[in-house]
Design a protein around this motif. Structure first.
Motif, PDB file in Angstrom:
ATOM      1  N   VAL A 498       0.843  -1.189   0.000  1.00 37.34           N
ATOM      2  CA  VAL A 498       0.000   0.000   0.000  1.00 37.34           C
ATOM      3  C   VAL A 498       0.883   1.245   0.000  1.00 37.34           C
ATOM      4  N   THR A 499       0.302   2.365  -0.404  1.00 36.66           N
ATOM      5  CA  THR A 499       1.040   3.624  -0.372  1.00 36.66           C
ATOM      6  C   THR A 499       1.101   4.167   1.049  1.00 36.66           C
ATOM      7  N   LEU A 500       1.985   5.148   1.262  1.00 32.67           N
ATOM      8  CA  LEU A 500       2.152   5.744   2.580  1.00 32.67           C
ATOM      9  C   LEU A 500       0.846   6.339   3.097  1.00 32.67           C
ATOM     10  N   ASP A 501       0.133   7.093   2.253  1.00 33.72           N
ATOM     11  CA  ASP A 501      -1.122   7.712   2.707  1.00 33.72           C
ATOM     12  C   ASP A 501      -2.205   6.662   2.953  1.00 33.72           C
ATOM     13  N   SER A 502      -2.233   5.602   2.145  1.00 31.50           N
ATOM     14  CA  SER A 502      -3.203   4.522   2.398  1.00 31.50           C
ATOM     15  C   SER A 502      -2.877   3.807   3.712  1.00 31.50           C
ATOM     16  N   TYR A 503      -1.596   3.661   4.002  1.00 31.18           N
ATOM     17  CA  TYR A 503      -1.161   3.104   5.286  1.00 31.18           C
ATOM     18  C   TYR A 503      -1.712   3.947   6.437  1.00 31.18           C
ATOM     19  N   ARG A 504      -1.621   5.263   6.303  1.00 30.48           N
ATOM     20  CA  ARG A 504      -2.145   6.153   7.344  1.00 30.48           C
ATOM     21  C   ARG A 504      -3.660   5.999   7.487  1.00 30.48           C
ATOM     22  N   ALA A 505      -4.346   5.881   6.360  1.00 27.56           N
ATOM     23  CA  ALA A 505      -5.802   5.700   6.413  1.00 27.56           C
ATOM     24  C   ALA A 505      -6.165   4.374   7.062  1.00 27.56           C
ATOM     25  N   LEU A 506      -5.403   3.322   6.773  1.00 28.62           N
ATOM     26  CA  LEU A 506      -5.650   2.017   7.390  1.00 28.62           C
ATOM     27  C   LEU A 506      -5.436   2.078   8.904  1.00 28.62           C
ATOM     28  N   ILE A 507      -4.415   2.809   9.329  1.00 24.75           N
ATOM     29  CA  ILE A 507      -4.173   2.983  10.764  1.00 24.75           C
ATOM     30  C   ILE A 507      -5.379   3.633  11.422  1.00 24.75           C
ATOM     31  N   HIS A 513     -11.764   1.326  14.857  1.00 25.06           N
ATOM     32  CA  HIS A 513     -12.486   0.066  15.076  1.00 25.06           C
ATOM     33  C   HIS A 513     -12.182  -0.492  16.465  1.00 25.06           C
ATOM     34  N   ALA A 514     -10.916  -0.436  16.872  1.00 30.19           N
ATOM     35  CA  ALA A 514     -10.532  -0.941  18.195  1.00 30.19           C
ATOM     36  C   ALA A 514     -11.210  -0.142  19.294  1.00 30.19           C
ATOM     37  N   LYS A 515     -11.337   1.153  19.087  1.00 30.52           N
ATOM     38  CA  LYS A 515     -11.995   2.008  20.088  1.00 30.52           C
ATOM     39  C   LYS A 515     -13.481   1.705  20.180  1.00 30.52           C
ATOM     40  N   GLU A 516     -14.119   1.507  19.042  1.00 32.48           N
ATOM     41  CA  GLU A 516     -15.571   1.314  19.019  1.00 32.48           C
ATOM     42  C   GLU A 516     -15.979  -0.087  19.456  1.00 32.48           C
ATOM     43  N   THR A 517     -15.188  -1.094  19.143  1.00 31.06           N
ATOM     44  CA  THR A 517     -15.584  -2.490  19.388  1.00 31.06           C
ATOM     45  C   THR A 517     -14.763  -3.167  20.474  1.00 31.06           C
ATOM     46  N   ASP A 518     -13.693  -2.508  20.932  1.00 26.18           N
ATOM     47  CA  ASP A 518     -12.789  -3.093  21.919  1.00 26.18           C
ATOM     48  C   ASP A 518     -12.180  -4.397  21.396  1.00 26.18           C
ATOM     49  N   SER A 519     -11.965  -4.471  20.104  1.00 26.06           N
ATOM     50  CA  SER A 519     -11.314  -5.631  19.493  1.00 26.06           C
ATOM     51  C   SER A 519     -10.482  -5.171  18.308  1.00 26.06           C
ATOM     52  N   LYS A 520      -9.460  -5.936  17.983  1.00 28.39           N
ATOM     53  CA  LYS A 520      -8.558  -5.553  16.909  1.00 28.39           C
ATOM     54  C   LYS A 520      -8.983  -6.166  15.580  1.00 28.39           C
ATOM     55  N   VAL A 521      -8.565  -5.519  14.520  1.00 32.99           N
ATOM     56  CA  VAL A 521      -8.849  -6.022  13.182  1.00 32.99           C
ATOM     57  C   VAL A 521      -7.932  -7.193  12.876  1.00 32.99           C
ATOM     58  N   TYR A 522      -8.315  -7.963  11.854  1.00 30.36           N
ATOM     59  CA  TYR A 522      -7.387  -8.937  11.291  1.00 30.36           C
ATOM     60  C   TYR A 522      -6.523  -8.193  10.279  1.00 30.36           C
ATOM     61  N   CYS A 523      -5.213  -8.289  10.423  1.00 32.26           N
ATOM     62  CA  CYS A 523      -4.310  -7.535   9.551  1.00 32.26           C
ATOM     63  C   CYS A 523      -3.259  -8.461   8.956  1.00 32.26           C
ATOM     64  N   PRO A 524      -3.175  -8.568   7.633  1.00 29.74           N
ATOM     65  CA  PRO A 524      -2.121  -9.367   7.006  1.00 29.74           C
ATOM     66  C   PRO A 524      -0.801  -8.585   7.006  1.00 29.74           C
ATOM     67  N   PRO A 525       0.307  -9.188   6.582  1.00 30.63           N
ATOM     68  CA  PRO A 525       1.556  -8.432   6.437  1.00 30.63           C
ATOM     69  C   PRO A 525       1.372  -7.290   5.434  1.00 30.63           C
ATOM     70  N   ILE A 526       1.973  -6.145   5.729  1.00 31.67           N
ATOM     71  CA  ILE A 526       1.803  -4.963   4.877  1.00 31.67           C
ATOM     72  C   ILE A 526       3.163  -4.376   4.525  1.00 31.67           C
ATOM     73  N   THR A 527       3.356  -4.111   3.243  1.00 31.25           N
ATOM     74  CA  THR A 527       4.531  -3.391   2.752  1.00 31.25           C
ATOM     75  C   THR A 527       4.087  -1.996   2.345  1.00 31.25           C
ATOM     76  N   VAL A 528       4.807  -0.985   2.794  1.00 30.71           N
ATOM     77  CA  VAL A 528       4.427   0.395   2.508  1.00 30.71           C
ATOM     78  C   VAL A 528       5.422   0.989   1.512  1.00 30.71           C
ATOM     79  N   VAL A 529       4.893   1.629   0.472  1.00 26.10           N
ATOM     80  CA  VAL A 529       5.721   2.273  -0.550  1.00 26.10           C
ATOM     81  C   VAL A 529       5.343   3.746  -0.654  1.00 26.10           C
ATOM     82  N   GLU A 530       6.096   4.480  -1.424  1.00 23.08           N
ATOM     83  CA  GLU A 530       5.834   5.911  -1.581  1.00 23.08           C
ATOM     84  C   GLU A 530       4.510   6.129  -2.309  1.00 23.08           C
ATOM     85  N   ASN A 531       3.948   7.328  -2.131  1.00 25.64           N
ATOM     86  CA  ASN A 531       2.617   7.618  -2.676  1.00 25.64           C
ATOM     87  C   ASN A 531       2.558   7.549  -4.195  1.00 25.64           C
ATOM     88  N   ASP A 532       3.675   7.809  -4.857  1.00 26.24           N
ATOM     89  CA  ASP A 532       3.650   7.800  -6.329  1.00 26.24           C
ATOM     90  C   ASP A 532       4.019   6.441  -6.920  1.00 26.24           C
TER      91      ASP A 532
END
Length: 632
Positions: A498-507, A513-532
């Motif tokens: 994912v891009t850097l800004d998409s990484y921020r949006a995912l965070i 979600h953790a705040k609202e449900t008191d549970s964590k998401v399922y998250c696969p491994p993520i590689t972050v690249v530059e926005n362009d």
């Protein structure tokens, strides 16, 4: 202008308020504007400072709700409750009392005490009565609906919302920027942004070494160039390391060879921090046995202590720091001294150490061996304790500092403990998945790929009315059935780029979600690249037609279709189950990083409008039957 812009463009409002402070910083209303705009833009530590300046000028409890909610924003809900309970409500008008109730309810919810939060808001609504201002009632009822939903009482929440007083029509003319972002609501994320580069917003860089500036002997790309650029622009700097085996001079020499403009006066080691702690406990001339390298031995001698060669010399203390040449004999001598009565100190408790080939044993791993053999817990210095940050900033004369680090449980948690913001970089120990799954108290305020983030603006995550999050030029992030999506597509289980800004949006989506449900998401491994980088754009993959491959193509169907197909995917861990690779399972401390500072609060004498602990317990017992009725 700050007042007119604060809801429309809070960052611009902040700039106006700062201009006013430069011209009339001793006027209370000016400092109040600075406090409110800092709070509105997520500069919570700065907001706290300005609120306290206003209080000194006025001698009252002005902006108490802003102060308490800023502590919440820094991940300290217990501190927020402590401030509220210490407030003399006879000196606070009704509107401020309502805000305090809302903050208190939010703090309780942050701590998972949703029933207590609901009772607080209900109690306030009852005491307001039928003749209360509609705005007060509306705000409290809105909070009540949120707390009800957190308890799974959605039907009752909808009834509360339907009964809320109508909001007065606002006839103000909004500008085109506001109209263009009309689908953005006011929900804020723990992840923040900055319209200006961090090197212009802060005056001091507090830099970690391993994993940020270098990896073993190898330089981290972009680190030296961007630190140099920030320093040339006027920033002060200090390197803070939990490695106690080296002297400040040797650390500085390595940094200079890698291109960093620095010297030994800008290096703070955990050995230096430990000596300050030991000098408070021991007498000059006391014998100390050192399990560590030359840097720690030099620090012990310079602090006025005498080096002991073995346990036979009856040392009064043992201090342990990282030493790659440590052996069984040295560890055993330390254990013998401790078992004979010597005090036990550790320069840090890092479990691992980044090296060129990966991650090797850190000092904390070796400390565990001595602790296990002696059944004695060491008194630790270094990160994540706040002292090393405070001493480092003071050493270089800094005021408005930001910490840069790669480890959540030391760099980020330590910065939070020291009440300074932090930026996490992906060049060291903890990766994107770790950040997304981080507990509150281990969450950085800002994120970037590397040290280039020091000299760049950071877009702020925005929440949209359809439940999605965006940030800068990101794709739309959302949590569906406990899983992360981008533009309606589930992140592939095998991993996503994912891009850097998409990484921020995912965070932002995952933390919300953790705040609202008191549970964590399922998250696969993520590689972050530059926005362009086009490799960072997630696109849907058409599923194969064969019925045999339906399960294999689950990740590529749209999020909406997936929700209709299943409530929760089978591979999503149930609440409480372990998630491989998550921060929870990385041998990290709890997100409650300030146990010693968050003592039990004395709530006697708190006015009736905002009940104390005992009153709150009674109210919860009195309303317990309502929850049972709802369940029936």
């Amino acid at each position: 202008m700050a007042g007119q812009l604060i809801d429309l463009d809070p960052e611009r409002a902040y700039v106006y308020a700062q201009a006013a402070v430069k011209r009339a910083g001793r006027v209370d209303i000016v400092r109040e504007a600075a406090a409110l705009t800092a709070y509105a833009t997520g500069r919570f530590q700065e907001a706290l400072r300005e609120v306290r300046a206003v209080r000194r000028m006025r001698g009252d409890f002005s902006l108490r709700a802003v102060e308490a909610d800023s502590e919440r924003g820094l991940g300290k809900p217990e501190k927020a409750l402590e401030l509220i309970e210490e407030t003399d409500l006879s000196q606070v008008d009704l509107g401020e009392q309502v805000e305090l109730v809302l903050v208190a309810g939010g703090a309780r919810a942050d701590m998972g005490e949703h029933e207590a939060a609901l009772v607080l808001v209900d109690n306030a609504l009852t005491k307001l009565g039928d003749e209360a201002d509609d705005e007060y009632v509306r705000r409290l009822m809105s909070a009540k609906a949120d707390h009800l939903r957190s308890l799974g009482r959605s039907v009752e929440a909808s009834e509360v919302e339907a009964a809320m007083p109508a909001e007065e029509e606002d006839n103000d003319i909004l500008d085109l920027k506001m109209m263009a972002e009309s689908d953005v609501d006011d929900l804020r994320s723990d992840l923040k942004g900055s319209e200006e580069p961090l090197s212009e917003r802060y005056d001091t860089l507090v830099l970690d070494l391993d994993g940020v500036c270098y990896m073993g002997k190898d330089p981290v790309p972009h680190a030296a160039q961007n630190v140099s650029k920030a320093i040339e622009g006027g920033m002060k700097h200090v390197f803070v390391t939990n490695n106690s085996s080296r002297t400040p001079q040797s650390v500085a020499q390595q940094l200079i060879e890698l291109g960093f403009p620095t010297d030994a006066d800008h290096v703070m080691t955990s050995a230096m921090d430990a000596m300050g702690m030991m000098q408070e406990d021991l007498e000059p001339g006391d014998k100390v046995f050192v399990i560590g390298g030359q840097g720690l031995k030099n620090a012990v001698s310079e602090a006025g202590f005498v080096l002991a060669e073995s346990a036979d010399e009856k040392p009064v203390a043992v201090v342990q720091g990282l030493d790659k040449s440590v052996d069984w004999h040295m560890l055993s001598e330390g254990a013998l001294a401790i078992n004979a009565g010597a005090k036990f100190y550790a320069t840090n408790l890092d479990a691992s150490l980044p090296v060129e080939r990966g991650f090797a044993l850190g000092n904390g791993a070796l400390v565990r061996a001595v602790r296990y053999a002696t059944n004695t817990k060491p008194k630790a210095s270094g990160k994540p304790l706040p002292g090393i940050f405070e001493h480092a900033i003071e050493m270089v004369g800094g005021e408005h500092a930001i910490a840069i680090g790669d480890r959540l449980e030391t760099d980020v948690a330590g910065a939070l403990a020291a009440s300074i913001p932090s930026m996490h970089v992906l060049t060291g120990v903890h990766d994107a998945k770790d950040v997304i799954l981080a507990d509150r108290g281990l969450r950085p305020q800002l994120v970037h790929l590397d040290m280039r983030g020091v000299n760049e603006p950071h877009p702020r995550p925005r929440h949209h009315k359809d439940g999605t999050w965006t940030c800068g030029v990101s794709q739309e992030a959302k949590v569906v059935a406990g899983r992360l999506t981008l533009d309606g597509v589930f992140l592939p289980e095998e991993g996503a780029t994912v891009t850097l800004d998409s990484y921020r949006a995912l965070i932002a989506a995952a933390w919300d979600h953790a705040k609202e449900t008191d549970s964590k998401v399922y998250c696969p491994p993520i590689t972050v690249v530059e926005n362009d980088d086009p490799a960072g754009v997630l696109e849907p993959i058409e599923p194969e037609e064969s019925e045999d491959t339906i399960d294999e193509t689950f990740d590529t169907q749209s999020a909406d279709d997936a929700v209709e197909a299943t409530e929760t995917p089978e591979d999503v861990p149930a609440e409480g189950d372990e998630m491989a690779g998550s921060v929870e399972n990385a041998d990290m401390p709890s997100s409650d990083i300030s146990d010693e500072d968050l003592a039990n609060v004395d709530v006697e004498g708190v006015p009736e409008f905002l009940p104390g602990e005992e009153d709150l317990a009674e109210l919860m017992e009195e309303t317990k039957h309502l929850e049972s009725k709802e369940q029936e």
